[in-house]
Structures are given as C-alpha cells and as structure tokens.
Design a protein around this motif. Structure first.
Motif, PDB file in Angstrom:
ATOM      1  N   ARG A   1      -5.366  -7.912  -2.234  1.00 17.90           N
ATOM      2  CA  ARG A   1      -4.730  -7.549  -3.499  1.00 17.90           C
ATOM      3  C   ARG A   1      -5.426  -8.258  -4.660  1.00 17.90           C
ATOM      4  O   ARG A   1      -5.124  -9.384  -5.005  1.00 17.90           O
ATOM      5  CB  ARG A   1      -3.256  -7.927  -3.439  1.00 17.90           C
TER       6      ARG A   1
ATOM      7  N   TRP B   1      -2.347  -1.762   6.315  1.00 20.16           N
ATOM      8  CA  TRP B   1      -2.942  -2.950   5.703  1.00 20.16           C
ATOM      9  C   TRP B   1      -4.449  -2.949   5.883  1.00 20.16           C
ATOM     10  O   TRP B   1      -5.141  -3.853   5.436  1.00 20.16           O
ATOM     11  CB  TRP B   1      -2.344  -4.229   6.307  1.00 20.16           C
TER      12      TRP B   1
ATOM     13  N   ILE C   1      -7.093  -4.940   3.578  1.00 17.28           N
ATOM     14  CA  ILE C   1      -6.826  -4.749   2.149  1.00 17.28           C
ATOM     15  C   ILE C   1      -6.484  -6.093   1.519  1.00 17.28           C
ATOM     16  O   ILE C   1      -5.663  -6.842   2.039  1.00 17.28           O
ATOM     17  CB  ILE C   1      -5.664  -3.762   1.931  1.00 17.28           C
TER      18      ILE C   1
ATOM     19  N   LEU D   1      -0.020   4.865   1.147  1.00 18.03           N
ATOM     20  CA  LEU D   1      -0.703   4.617   2.409  1.00 18.03           C
ATOM     21  C   LEU D   1       0.080   3.584   3.213  1.00 18.03           C
ATOM     22  O   LEU D   1       0.407   2.524   2.695  1.00 18.03           O
ATOM     23  CB  LEU D   1      -2.116   4.081   2.158  1.00 18.03           C
TER      24      LEU D   1
ATOM     25  N   ALA E   1       0.823  -1.206   0.000  1.00 17.97           N
ATOM     26  CA  ALA E   1       0.000   0.000   0.000  1.00 17.97           C
ATOM     27  C   ALA E   1       0.858   1.258   0.000  1.00 17.97           C
ATOM     28  O   ALA E   1       0.523   2.262  -0.643  1.00 17.97           O
ATOM     29  CB  ALA E   1      -0.936  -0.004   1.207  1.00 17.97           C
TER      30      ALA E   1
ATOM     31  N   TYR F   1       0.129   3.212  -3.244  1.00 16.11           N
ATOM     32  CA  TYR F   1      -0.909   4.193  -2.937  1.00 16.11           C
ATOM     33  C   TYR F   1      -0.457   5.302  -1.990  1.00 16.11           C
ATOM     34  O   TYR F   1      -1.210   6.234  -1.740  1.00 16.11           O
ATOM     35  CB  TYR F   1      -2.129   3.487  -2.317  1.00 16.11           C
TER      36      TYR F   1
ATOM     37  N   LEU G   1      -8.325  -1.855   5.389  1.00 18.75           N
ATOM     38  CA  LEU G   1      -9.281  -1.303   4.430  1.00 18.75           C
ATOM     39  C   LEU G   1     -10.300  -0.483   5.202  1.00 18.75           C
ATOM     40  O   LEU G   1     -11.054  -1.022   6.015  1.00 18.75           O
ATOM     41  CB  LEU G   1      -9.973  -2.435   3.670  1.00 18.75           C
TER      42      LEU G   1
ATOM     43  N   ASN H   1      -6.990  -1.502  -4.863  1.00 12.46           N
ATOM     44  CA  ASN H   1      -6.993  -2.328  -3.645  1.00 12.46           C
ATOM     45  C   ASN H   1      -7.144  -1.503  -2.369  1.00 12.46           C
ATOM     46  O   ASN H   1      -7.690  -1.996  -1.379  1.00 12.46           O
ATOM     47  CB  ASN H   1      -5.706  -3.149  -3.569  1.00 12.46           C
ATOM     48  N   TRP H   2      -6.681  -0.267  -2.388  1.00 11.19           N
ATOM     49  CA  TRP H   2      -6.732   0.576  -1.207  1.00 11.19           C
ATOM     50  C   TRP H   2      -8.165   0.892  -0.771  1.00 11.19           C
ATOM     51  O   TRP H   2      -8.406   1.231   0.400  1.00 11.19           O
ATOM     52  CB  TRP H   2      -5.977   1.885  -1.446  1.00 11.19           C
ATOM     53  N   THR H   3      -9.138   0.765  -1.690  1.00  9.82           N
ATOM     54  CA  THR H   3     -10.502   1.169  -1.364  1.00  9.82           C
ATOM     55  C   THR H   3     -11.560   0.242  -1.938  1.00  9.82           C
ATOM     56  O   THR H   3     -12.719   0.624  -2.031  1.00  9.82           O
ATOM     57  CB  THR H   3     -10.759   2.621  -1.834  1.00  9.82           C
TER      58      THR H   3
END
Length: 222
Positions: free
Chosen positions: A111, A48, A109, A45, A39, A43, A50, A117-119
C-alpha cells in the motif's frame, strides 16, 4: 539486414540484477487478509497478491534514515493520513549510499499509491525531496539500475515508470472509493520524473537494453 540483426540482439539484452539486500517487514496472515480486504474495497479484487504489475512508482521517504522508513512500514497500523489498514509499505527502499533493500516480496500488494497498489511496484528513496535523490550520484545510480531491471523483468514500459505525484494520470489508476479518487502526493513531480526517465533511457541505451515507450499518461479528471 545487419541493422535488423543489431536491433534483435539489443532487444535480447537483459539488464543485470542489482545487488539487493533482504530486509523484510512483518507481513503475516493478518496483514495479508487486511490487504485483500483493502483490494476488495478499493479495486474490486479479492486478493493480496500482486500479479503482472504494469507500473513502477517512485517515492521518497520524507525521512533521513532507512531505519525510520523501515519502522514506519513494519508497524501494521492505520496510516495517519487516510486512517485505514493495512499499514503503508513499499517493495524497495534505496538508501543514500546506494544500497537497495527489499522489504516485501514482488508477489505481494503493497500500500504505497492510492489507485495503483493493485498493479504497482513501489520504490522509496531515503530523503526529503526529489532533488536530493536526483543529485545523489550513488542513490540515483542504484535507483535507475533497480528500476531498469524491474522494467525488463515485468515488461513495464518507460511511460509507466511514474512519480507518486503523477498517479492520477496513469492509465492504470482506478479507485472505487470516490473521496480518494483524486488523492495523490507531492513526491516526484512531473518535471523531476521527466529528468529521471531521461536518465533511465540513457542507462538502457548504454547497456543496449530495449525499452518500450507504449502507454503514456491519460487526462486526469481531478
């Protein structure tokens, strides 16, 4: 006045939670650390977790059995396509008999879709094509009920229920690693997702569940 009251009552109706079978894949401290590193790289971020998902991505497994998909996701090895850790995964798998399996907590999160994947919550369907899912009554019914429940739970609008193939036109798509910015997959192309979303909207109407239609796709630079 009565019409407004009817709308307010409809908006308050929540879809029933479908039956979900827990079938967790191993997701211990090492895999969580790998996910946080992923992440951060992709991203920006450092987590891990979500939080407040905005998108649901539909996939198919490109395999003929739940056990094959589960085994693929359970093994935390670099993926064959992009060669990076953590291993790929999805939050749910919908089997051909309509059984819904949850593999990963919704607070984690997974993959499954580059750039999202972040959201995004990932839903896999056992099968080898969009068509095989759309024409399997039990599997499709379970998928629609799961998706509608998740939409209501997290406030996700209908246009943000997408197929993997639509990922680069999502307004939430972000990818810091330039070579991956246009990476996507062929599963659940736009035409098939239009049919899926139409069925989803029809289910919501039949159960008097209000759907938001805010936030459609954006232009892709790919």
């Amino acid at each position: 006045m009565l019409g407004l009251l009817a709308l307010l009552v409809a908006a308050a109706v929540a879809p029933a939670r479908p039956a979900i079978v827990a079938k967790p894949i191993p997701f211990g401290a090492e895999r969580r650390a790998e996910t946080a590193q992923y992440a951060a790289r992709h991203y920006g971020l450092h987590t891990w977790r979500l939080e407040h998902p905005h998108v649901i991505v539909e996939h198919y497994t490109a395999s003929d059995s739940l056990s094959s998909a589960w085994s693929t996701f359970a093994h935390d090895v670099a993926d064959a396509e992009l060669h990076e850790l953590p291993g790929t995964c999805a939050h749910f798998v919908v089997d051909r008999d309509g059984t819904i399996y949850q593999l990963v907590p919704l607070s984690t999160i997974c993959r499954h879709t580059v750039g999202l994947n972040w959201t995004a919550i990932g839903i896999e369907h056992v099968g080898t094509s969009d068509s095989s899912v759309l024409h399997d009554a039990k599997q499709l019914a379970a998928s629609l009920r799961l998706t509608l429940w998740l939409m209501h739970r997290f406030g996700i609008s209908l246009p943000n229920v997408i197929g993997h193939n639509e990922s680069v036109t999502s307004r939430y798509h972000r990818e810091r690693y330039a070579p991956w910015r246009c990476q996507t997959h062929g599963d659940w192309v736009h035409a098939d997702m239009q049919a899926y979303r139409a069925r989803l909207a029809a289910l919501a109407r039949s159960e008097h569940v209000a759907l938001s239609r805010v936030g459609g796709p954006v232009a892709s630079h790919c």
